[in-house]
Design a protein around this motif. Structure first.
Motif, PDB file in Angstrom:
ATOM      1  N   GLY A   1       0.779  -1.183  -0.202  1.00  0.00           N
ATOM      2  CA  GLY A   1       0.017   0.117  -0.059  1.00  0.00           C
ATOM      3  C   GLY A   1       0.789   1.248   0.084  1.00  0.00           C
ATOM      4  O   GLY A   1       1.866   1.261  -0.861  1.00  0.00           O
ATOM      5  N   ARG A   2       0.425   2.162   0.638  1.00  0.00           N
ATOM      6  CA  ARG A   2       1.026   3.525   0.806  1.00  0.00           C
ATOM      7  C   ARG A   2       1.049   3.955   2.350  1.00  0.00           C
ATOM      8  O   ARG A   2       0.203   3.684   3.033  1.00  0.00           O
ATOM      9  CB  ARG A   2       0.597   4.677  -0.137  1.00  0.00           C
ATOM     10  N   PRO A   3       2.068   4.729   2.616  1.00  0.00           N
ATOM     11  CA  PRO A   3       1.944   5.180   4.099  1.00  0.00           C
ATOM     12  C   PRO A   3       0.903   6.444   4.087  1.00  0.00           C
ATOM     13  O   PRO A   3       0.792   7.101   2.925  1.00  0.00           O
ATOM     14  CB  PRO A   3       3.446   6.248   4.194  1.00  0.00           C
ATOM     15  N   ARG A   4       0.092   6.507   5.211  1.00  0.00           N
ATOM     16  CA  ARG A   4      -0.704   7.561   5.456  1.00  0.00           C
ATOM     17  C   ARG A   4      -0.071   8.848   5.529  1.00  0.00           C
ATOM     18  O   ARG A   4       1.026   9.058   6.438  1.00  0.00           O
ATOM     19  CB  ARG A   4      -1.630   7.268   6.676  1.00  0.00           C
ATOM     20  N   ILE A   5      -0.610  10.048   4.807  1.00  0.00           N
ATOM     21  CA  ILE A   5       0.131  11.287   4.779  1.00  0.00           C
ATOM     22  C   ILE A   5      -0.706  12.341   5.608  1.00  0.00           C
ATOM     23  O   ILE A   5      -1.774  12.589   5.206  1.00  0.00           O
ATOM     24  CB  ILE A   5       0.528  11.693   3.541  1.00  0.00           C
ATOM     25  N   VAL A   6      -0.307  12.774   6.637  1.00  0.00           N
ATOM     26  CA  VAL A   6      -0.827  13.862   7.340  1.00  0.00           C
ATOM     27  C   VAL A   6       0.159  15.118   7.536  1.00  0.00           C
ATOM     28  O   VAL A   6       1.187  15.165   7.926  1.00  0.00           O
ATOM     29  CB  VAL A   6      -1.212  13.289   8.875  1.00  0.00           C
ATOM     30  N   ALA A   7      -0.635  16.226   7.000  1.00  0.00           N
ATOM     31  CA  ALA A   7       0.102  17.345   7.001  1.00  0.00           C
ATOM     32  C   ALA A   7      -0.342  18.237   8.238  1.00  0.00           C
ATOM     33  O   ALA A   7      -1.473  18.135   8.836  1.00  0.00           O
ATOM     34  CB  ALA A   7      -0.127  18.295   5.783  1.00  0.00           C
ATOM     35  N   GLN A   8       0.549  19.294   8.725  1.00  0.00           N
ATOM     36  CA  GLN A   8       0.100  20.121   9.806  1.00  0.00           C
ATOM     37  C   GLN A   8       0.521  21.518   9.266  1.00  0.00           C
ATOM     38  O   GLN A   8       1.530  21.846   8.890  1.00  0.00           O
ATOM     39  CB  GLN A   8       0.954  19.858  11.150  1.00  0.00           C
ATOM     40  N   VAL A   9      -0.521  22.599   9.579  1.00  0.00           N
ATOM     41  CA  VAL A   9      -0.208  23.937   9.200  1.00  0.00           C
ATOM     42  C   VAL A   9      -0.405  24.595  10.579  1.00  0.00           C
ATOM     43  O   VAL A   9      -1.647  24.390  10.834  1.00  0.00           O
ATOM     44  CB  VAL A   9      -0.919  24.584   8.089  1.00  0.00           C
ATOM     45  N   ASN A  10      -0.008  25.855  10.880  1.00  0.00           N
ATOM     46  CA  ASN A  10      -0.314  26.629  12.063  1.00  0.00           C
ATOM     47  C   ASN A  10      -1.325  27.765  11.325  1.00  0.00           C
ATOM     48  O   ASN A  10      -1.333  28.307  10.276  1.00  0.00           O
ATOM     49  CB  ASN A  10       0.902  27.413  12.667  1.00  0.00           C
ATOM     50  N   VAL A  11      -2.398  27.917  12.023  1.00  0.00           N
ATOM     51  CA  VAL A  11      -3.588  28.924  11.918  1.00  0.00           C
ATOM     52  C   VAL A  11      -3.746  29.835  12.828  1.00  0.00           C
ATOM     53  O   VAL A  11      -3.930  29.328  14.123  1.00  0.00           O
ATOM     54  CB  VAL A  11      -4.668  28.087  11.082  1.00  0.00           C
ATOM     55  N   ALA A  12      -4.440  30.932  12.600  1.00  0.00           N
ATOM     56  CA  ALA A  12      -5.305  31.759  13.475  1.00  0.00           C
ATOM     57  C   ALA A  12      -6.252  32.522  12.760  1.00  0.00           C
ATOM     58  O   ALA A  12      -6.046  33.199  11.799  1.00  0.00           O
ATOM     59  CB  ALA A  12      -4.142  32.729  14.100  1.00  0.00           C
ATOM     60  N   LEU A  13      -7.556  32.041  12.870  1.00  0.00           N
ATOM     61  CA  LEU A  13      -8.576  32.668  12.222  1.00  0.00           C
ATOM     62  C   LEU A  13      -9.769  33.447  13.017  1.00  0.00           C
ATOM     63  O   LEU A  13     -10.245  32.889  13.825  1.00  0.00           O
ATOM     64  CB  LEU A  13      -9.183  31.546  11.310  1.00  0.00           C
ATOM     65  N   GLY A  14      -9.633  34.778  12.758  1.00  0.00           N
ATOM     66  CA  GLY A  14     -10.530  35.743  13.571  1.00  0.00           C
ATOM     67  C   GLY A  14     -10.088  37.116  13.615  1.00  0.00           C
ATOM     68  O   GLY A  14      -9.505  37.599  12.868  1.00  0.00           O
ATOM     69  N   PRO A  15     -10.663  37.762  14.615  1.00  0.00           N
ATOM     70  CA  PRO A  15     -10.317  39.273  14.660  1.00  0.00           C
ATOM     71  C   PRO A  15      -8.784  39.563  15.068  1.00  0.00           C
ATOM     72  O   PRO A  15      -8.201  38.458  15.389  1.00  0.00           O
ATOM     73  CB  PRO A  15     -11.275  39.614  15.593  1.00  0.00           C
TER      74      PRO A  15
ATOM     75  N   ALA B   1      -3.621  18.505  -0.669  1.00  0.00           N
ATOM     76  CA  ALA B   1      -4.580  17.446  -1.333  1.00  0.00           C
ATOM     77  C   ALA B   1      -3.954  17.170  -2.650  1.00  0.00           C
ATOM     78  O   ALA B   1      -3.893  15.834  -3.178  1.00  0.00           O
ATOM     79  CB  ALA B   1      -6.054  17.987  -1.706  1.00  0.00           C
ATOM     80  N   ASP B   2      -3.322  18.052  -3.325  1.00  0.00           N
ATOM     81  CA  ASP B   2      -2.703  17.950  -4.596  1.00  0.00           C
ATOM     82  C   ASP B   2      -1.401  16.760  -4.239  1.00  0.00           C
ATOM     83  O   ASP B   2      -1.080  16.204  -5.336  1.00  0.00           O
ATOM     84  CB  ASP B   2      -2.333  19.076  -5.243  1.00  0.00           C
ATOM     85  N   LEU B   3      -0.942  17.002  -3.258  1.00  0.00           N
ATOM     86  CA  LEU B   3       0.218  16.420  -2.833  1.00  0.00           C
ATOM     87  C   LEU B   3      -0.060  15.039  -2.322  1.00  0.00           C
ATOM     88  O   LEU B   3       0.918  13.894  -2.294  1.00  0.00           O
ATOM     89  CB  LEU B   3       1.020  16.770  -1.844  1.00  0.00           C
ATOM     90  N   GLY B   4      -1.369  14.434  -2.073  1.00  0.00           N
ATOM     91  CA  GLY B   4      -1.705  13.073  -1.988  1.00  0.00           C
ATOM     92  C   GLY B   4      -1.796  13.000  -0.504  1.00  0.00           C
ATOM     93  O   GLY B   4      -1.935  11.912  -0.008  1.00  0.00           O
ATOM     94  N   ALA B   5      -1.836  14.255   0.043  1.00  0.00           N
ATOM     95  CA  ALA B   5      -2.047  14.101   1.757  1.00  0.00           C
ATOM     96  C   ALA B   5      -3.409  13.442   2.005  1.00  0.00           C
ATOM     97  O   ALA B   5      -4.691  13.780   1.246  1.00  0.00           O
ATOM     98  CB  ALA B   5      -2.115  15.336   2.537  1.00  0.00           C
TER      99      ALA B   5
END
Length: 282
Positions: A198-212, A255-259
């Motif tokens: 199969g293939r390894p599961r790929i999980v990405a992480q990005v830092n976010v802050a959404l609001g005022p 998503a385009d990278l296959g994550a």
């Protein structure tokens, strides 16, 4: 594409509220980081409380500093959390880079990669029900997931990327989408060369802050303090995504990278971010 939330560490008492709100939304996983010499809540204890306060969403260390912990006890803790959560636990694991954590734990920082390799072998053996050693019998309880909780390995160094293929179920990539491709491809190559199916599961992480403005300011202060050991935190702050457009573009790029999943790691304590981010991914 699955989307999870990384939980902020600035207000531990608010995390059960965060978790319940996320459990009622479109998110798939709740993640929590690990440090020793810092004011963050201990992740395994916190995620156990969160698992008890939720019914659907997965819980994940992101990442647990495995070499700081004694292997037999970690195996028991992780199996227990997996069992009590109904198989909803993912062990994200890595070695970390802060020397003070190792000094405080009494562990030699120079051998941390080798220590993690030995530890992962021990975890797999214990979770399969084998004896701990020739002198010591099995260590229970049996985890809910056969063979033990899912293991994701967070790393960037070549030797660490190879570790994914030897011991992991997948790769946790904390690099921005523009840099992540080479790490993901190296992991996939190591996976194939190791003869894994199969293939390894790929999980990405990005830092976010959404609001005022005050939400973004709080997140900037928190992430600057956390990464202060780097000296210059300019790039870390600049890479934090603070608009719906940047967050949406990052999810699409991964998503385009296959994550398989993207973890949106929140730094501000504003719990209304759960609903704002839910609107982007619902």
């Amino acid at each position: 594409m699955n989307v999870g939330l990384g939980l902020p560490i600035g207000d531990p008492l608010s995390l059960l509220s965060w978790a319940r709100r996320a459990d009622a939304g479109p998110f798939t996983t709740l993640g929590l980081l690990d440090r020793l010499v810092y004011a963050n809540p201990e992740p395994l204890i916190t995620l156990a409380a969160i698992a008890g306060a939720t019914s659907r969403i997965r819980v994940q260390t992101e990442v647990l500093l495995g070499p700081l912990r004694e292997s037999a006890l970690l195996a028991k803790q992780a199996a227990t959390l997996d069992l009590m959560s109904g198989g909803r636990f993912t062990l994200g694991v890595g070695i970390g880079t802060r020397q003070d954590d190792y000094v405080a734990a009494g562990v030699d920082v120079r051998g941390r990669g080798r220590r993690l390799d030995n530890q992962l072998a021990t975890l797999r053996r214990v979770w399969s029900g084998e004896a701990y050693s020739e002198e010591i019998g099995p260590i229970g309880p049996a985890p809910a997931r056969e063979g033990g909780p899912e293991i994701l390995i967070g790393a960037f160094a070549p030797a660490a990327l190879e570790r994914v293929a030897r011991w992991g179920d997948g790769y946790l990539c904390a690099a921005p989408a523009g840099m992540a491709d080479r790490f993901v491809r190296d992991v996939e190559r190591c996976w194939t060369e190791a003869g894994r199916h199969g293939r390894p599961r790929i999980v990405a992480q990005v830092n976010v802050a959404l609001g005022p403005e005050d939400t973004v300011r709080d997140a900037t202060e928190e992430i600057t303090a956390y990464y202060g050991f780097l000296g210059d935190t300019t790039r870390v702050v600049e890479n934090m995504l603070t608009t719906p457009e940047r967050i949406h573009d990052a999810i699409a790029a991964f998503a385009d990278l296959g994550a398989d999943e993207v973890m949106l790691y929140c730094w501000a304590r504003d719990a209304d971010q759960v609903d704002r981010l839910a609107c982007l991914v619902a």
